[in-house]
Design a protein around this motif. Sequence first.
Motif, PDB file in Angstrom:
ATOM      1  N   ASN A 253       1.774   6.469  -6.963  1.00  0.00           N
ATOM      2  CA  ASN A 253       0.720   7.375  -7.425  1.00  0.00           C
ATOM      3  C   ASN A 253       1.145   8.821  -7.250  1.00  0.00           C
ATOM      4  O   ASN A 253       0.881   9.685  -8.095  1.00  0.00           O
ATOM      5  CB  ASN A 253      -0.569   7.112  -6.666  1.00  0.00           C
ATOM      6  CG  ASN A 253      -1.177   5.764  -7.013  1.00  0.00           C
ATOM      7  OD1 ASN A 253      -0.950   5.255  -8.114  1.00  0.00           O
ATOM      8  ND2 ASN A 253      -1.955   5.197  -6.093  1.00  0.00           N
ATOM      9  N   GLU A 254       1.786   9.104  -6.145  1.00  0.00           N
ATOM     10  CA  GLU A 254       2.244  10.466  -5.887  1.00  0.00           C
ATOM     11  C   GLU A 254       3.277  10.895  -6.930  1.00  0.00           C
ATOM     12  O   GLU A 254       3.227  12.005  -7.469  1.00  0.00           O
ATOM     13  CB  GLU A 254       2.829  10.561  -4.481  1.00  0.00           C
ATOM     14  CG  GLU A 254       3.255  11.963  -4.097  1.00  0.00           C
ATOM     15  CD  GLU A 254       3.808  12.000  -2.693  1.00  0.00           C
ATOM     16  OE1 GLU A 254       4.273  13.060  -2.259  1.00  0.00           O
ATOM     17  OE2 GLU A 254       3.775  10.933  -2.021  1.00  0.00           O
TER      18      GLU A 254
ATOM     19  N   GLU B 112       1.006   4.003  -2.931  1.00  0.00           N
ATOM     20  CA  GLU B 112       0.743   5.409  -2.619  1.00  0.00           C
ATOM     21  C   GLU B 112       1.854   6.311  -3.126  1.00  0.00           C
ATOM     22  O   GLU B 112       1.616   7.346  -3.736  1.00  0.00           O
ATOM     23  CB  GLU B 112       0.563   5.559  -1.108  1.00  0.00           C
ATOM     24  CG  GLU B 112       0.216   6.969  -0.690  1.00  0.00           C
ATOM     25  CD  GLU B 112       0.042   7.075   0.808  1.00  0.00           C
ATOM     26  OE1 GLU B 112      -0.147   8.205   1.297  1.00  0.00           O
ATOM     27  OE2 GLU B 112       0.092   6.012   1.477  1.00  0.00           O
ATOM     28  N   LYS B 113       3.097   5.905  -2.916  1.00  0.00           N
ATOM     29  CA  LYS B 113       4.224   6.715  -3.380  1.00  0.00           C
ATOM     30  C   LYS B 113       4.307   6.718  -4.906  1.00  0.00           C
ATOM     31  O   LYS B 113       4.668   7.728  -5.524  1.00  0.00           O
ATOM     32  CB  LYS B 113       5.516   6.180  -2.765  1.00  0.00           C
ATOM     33  CG  LYS B 113       5.617   6.437  -1.283  1.00  0.00           C
ATOM     34  CD  LYS B 113       6.957   6.018  -0.741  1.00  0.00           C
ATOM     35  CE  LYS B 113       7.032   6.312   0.747  1.00  0.00           C
ATOM     36  NZ  LYS B 113       7.049   7.755   1.012  1.00  0.00           N
TER      37      LYS B 113
ATOM     38  N   GLY C 130       0.823  -1.214   0.000  1.00  0.00           N
ATOM     39  CA  GLY C 130       0.000   0.000   0.000  1.00  0.00           C
ATOM     40  C   GLY C 130       0.852   1.257   0.000  1.00  0.00           C
ATOM     41  O   GLY C 130       0.562   2.222  -0.712  1.00  0.00           O
TER      42      GLY C 130
END
Length: 438
Positions: free
Chosen positions: A278-279, A275-276, A271
């Motif tokens: 996507n960032e 998340e990273k 996860g």
Amino acid sequence: MAVNLSKNGPALTAAFKEVVDEKSSTNWALYTYEGNSNDIRLAEKGDGGLEELVEELNSGKVMYAFCRVEDPNSGLPKYVLINWTGEGVNDSRKGLCANHVSSMGNFLRGAHVTINARAEEDVEPEVIMQKVGKASGANYSFHKETSSRFQDSGPQGPVGSVYQKTNAMSEIRKTNKDNFWAQAEKDEEKRRLEDRRRADEERQQLEKERKDREAKEAVVRETRDKEKSSQIDHQKKSQQKQEADSKEMEKHRWEEQEEKEAVQRKSVKRGVSLEKANEAASLISQRAMNPREMFKQRERGIAPAEPDVPAAAPVSPQPEPDVDDGQSRCEYDEQEAAPQEQLKEEAPAVSSSVQETAFEEPAQVEEISSYEATPEEASDKGLCARALYDYQAADDTEISFDPEDLIAGIEMIDEGWWRGYSPDGHFGMFPANYVELI
């Protein structure tokens, strides 16, 4: 058993010496037993002669009397020993005391006349004095002789005679008494032998019973010990089985817990990685111009123009390399950072917003790269991880570590097992779910 003269010895000897001493007024002493024992005691003493002594004799006891009388012929003191056995004494006591007569005669030594009496007619003073008179010729000078016996006393009268006619009845009674005492001694000896034999038989019987009882107790004790031992063994086996079952259950529970924790850690890391990613994709999509298009326009000799559209449509997030592979992440970040540097050098005319994005982007990429390892650490040690739990090597191909220890030079040879250097410098395998990458 033998007569005991030592218990009351001083009193017995003192009374005997008083009777023997001619200057003493005491002329008789009476001895008897203490109860049913064989201890002799002084019963009475006095100075009344035979008449007083006879009155003290008891028909229910065995007694010994020692008396000093005056010889009717010579006037010298004579000593009489009376062995008195009353008619009321039982036969067993009579037989036992018959063995004491000789001992008492040795103690009351010096008697001129010894009388064995059972009834009052045997101790009549006249009868005793007659016996003393008969014995005066033989024991005339036993205790005392006058110093003038060799002097001439003048003409002597006719010599008297002490002859007396034999009394048949008296002789028969005397013989019967002697036979009685002899028979009593034989009976006593026989009784002692019988008692000894009976005591030996009883002792042998008791010994046999004791041995039989001990043998039975030994068998019972051995059986009880075997049963107890078997019970203990059974309890030990059941306890060991329970412990083994509990250890197996604990092991299964621990393995399940470890699997759950590993799945949770993997999901958390996945996860965070997504998340990273996507960032990073969002930051790249916000650039004003694609660096590759700008490079192509430069090659064609066309100056890059500012776009009319404020921003390009955000692209779909690209899958990021596996979060566990630190080296791939570093390469990915470096590839993203290179076009940004080229964009700064070749396109100075980009708007301020694009320049700010170009300057800020390497910092983001560098931040993402530092999530796994710094470039110095990656070049020196490779991937590093921090131990979450303690682990003990099972053989030489594995390493051991404690919580918070650092493992360097990690090689991810398998999903569940990695290899690396422990704090003590050993290189080997270890379970991947026991550490976390840093």
